[in-house]
Motif scaffolding. Sequence first.
Motif, PDB file in Angstrom:
ATOM      1  N   TYR A  31     -16.580   0.398   3.854  1.00  0.00           N
ATOM      2  CA  TYR A  31     -17.203  -0.049   2.400  1.00  0.00           C
ATOM      3  C   TYR A  31     -16.317   0.369   1.203  1.00  0.00           C
ATOM      4  N   ASP A  32     -16.072   1.966   1.332  1.00  0.00           N
ATOM      5  CA  ASP A  32     -15.214   2.289   0.322  1.00  0.00           C
ATOM      6  C   ASP A  32     -13.887   1.605   0.070  1.00  0.00           C
ATOM      7  N   MET A  33     -13.270   1.033   1.280  1.00  0.00           N
ATOM      8  CA  MET A  33     -12.092   0.599   1.191  1.00  0.00           C
ATOM      9  C   MET A  33     -12.136  -1.017   0.647  1.00  0.00           C
ATOM     10  N   LYS A  41      -7.520   0.027  -3.696  1.00  0.00           N
ATOM     11  CA  LYS A  41      -7.260  -0.941  -2.935  1.00  0.00           C
ATOM     12  C   LYS A  41      -5.838  -1.415  -2.368  1.00  0.00           C
ATOM     13  N   SER A  42      -5.223  -0.310  -1.775  1.00  0.00           N
ATOM     14  CA  SER A  42      -3.960  -0.008  -1.248  1.00  0.00           C
ATOM     15  C   SER A  42      -3.641  -1.238  -0.359  1.00  0.00           C
ATOM     16  N   PHE A  43      -4.770  -1.747   0.609  1.00  0.00           N
ATOM     17  CA  PHE A  43      -4.438  -2.483   1.755  1.00  0.00           C
ATOM     18  C   PHE A  43      -3.806  -3.813   1.116  1.00  0.00           C
ATOM     19  N   LEU A  44      -4.217  -4.282  -0.300  1.00  0.00           N
ATOM     20  CA  LEU A  44      -3.571  -5.453  -0.774  1.00  0.00           C
ATOM     21  C   LEU A  44      -2.246  -5.340  -0.779  1.00  0.00           C
ATOM     22  N   THR A  45      -1.719  -4.275  -0.740  1.00  0.00           N
ATOM     23  CA  THR A  45      -0.109  -4.230  -0.764  1.00  0.00           C
ATOM     24  C   THR A  45       0.461  -4.753   0.676  1.00  0.00           C
ATOM     25  N   GLY A  46      -0.213  -4.989   1.522  1.00  0.00           N
ATOM     26  CA  GLY A  46      -0.104  -5.535   2.754  1.00  0.00           C
ATOM     27  C   GLY A  46       0.077  -7.054   2.612  1.00  0.00           C
ATOM     28  N   ASN A  47      -0.339  -7.710   1.472  1.00  0.00           N
ATOM     29  CA  ASN A  47      -0.506  -9.236   1.632  1.00  0.00           C
ATOM     30  C   ASN A  47       1.024  -9.738   1.556  1.00  0.00           C
ATOM     31  N   ASN A  48       1.221 -10.345   2.263  1.00  0.00           N
ATOM     32  CA  ASN A  48       2.751 -10.813   2.583  1.00  0.00           C
ATOM     33  C   ASN A  48       2.881 -11.823   1.516  1.00  0.00           C
TER      34      ASN A  48
END
Length: 323
Positions: A31-33, A41-48
């Motif tokens: 939820y926090d992520m 939202k650092s996981f967005l940097t993994g968007n190729n």
Amino acid sequence: MKKRKKMIIWILVVLSVILVGGYFAIGNYFYDMAINAHTSKSFLTGNNDSKKQKTLSKKEKERKEQNEAFMAQVKPTASYITSSDKLKLKLYAADYIQKSKTNKWAIVVHGYGGQSSDMASWTRHFYNKGYNVVTPDLRGHGKSQGDYIGMGWDDRKDMLLWINTITQRDPQAEIVLLGVSMGGATVMNTSGEKLPSNVKAIVEDCGYTSTGDVFTYQLKQLFGLPKFPVLYAANTMTEIRAGYNIFKSSAIKQVAKSKTPMLFIHGDKDTFVPFKMLEPLYNAAKVEKEKLVVHGAGHGESEKINPDLYWSHVWNFVGKYMS
């Protein structure tokens, strides 16, 4: 015998506490992520798909200069509305109003983690085409209040307020809704609501079939994790902390109820909101509709990859329904 039963009961109690605690811990983490508006939202940097944008430097530079020149010229000012749950929501409109009176309006909606300024290119094109333009910051984004991200679901209710704001100002308004990514989901979710006849056409760009579908896909794509129990735990926390259900947040079901003509756009190289979501959304629509596949475009890149193709399709489609 009694001691053995007592031991078994204690073991079961401890295991239950561990399982329940783990369930809520997992749910709270994701939820926090993903939903908490105040966390990175650092996981967005993994968007190729985002990384691919670096190859568009020349086109991007020209586009950026055009957008900056436009923004400097119109110098938009902000106004606010209050949502049904008492949030102060920001939108730019005041200086996107045409000098000569027109009844043509566009509401352009940004994506996940973005804000109204991200829609400068869309705003510029609509404005230069003679539209008054409204560009909101969705709840939990930009300068709008909100502790959670609505994923286009609660945002559909806010869209009704923005539409009402326009029709109160201009009862003869003819309105186009356009959204990209989560903004695409927002306008699709809005399409299933009871809309005034002023809303003439909707353009969705790389939106997802449902919040549950896109989170299930991204859990596997980005983290290699299964839908159960992870997404169910996240949904429990979303219901507790945000008040909505991920599995009820369904753009495809809203599209199926829509009475408004709709253009569906998606890049065939989109790996963030997968390209395969386009066809089910298009097939669900029971209205006048068209679809545009932009070859070579990743997530949110269609307007950048082939702007001439993109805007010719947009103008041809919405032009059928505007006076």
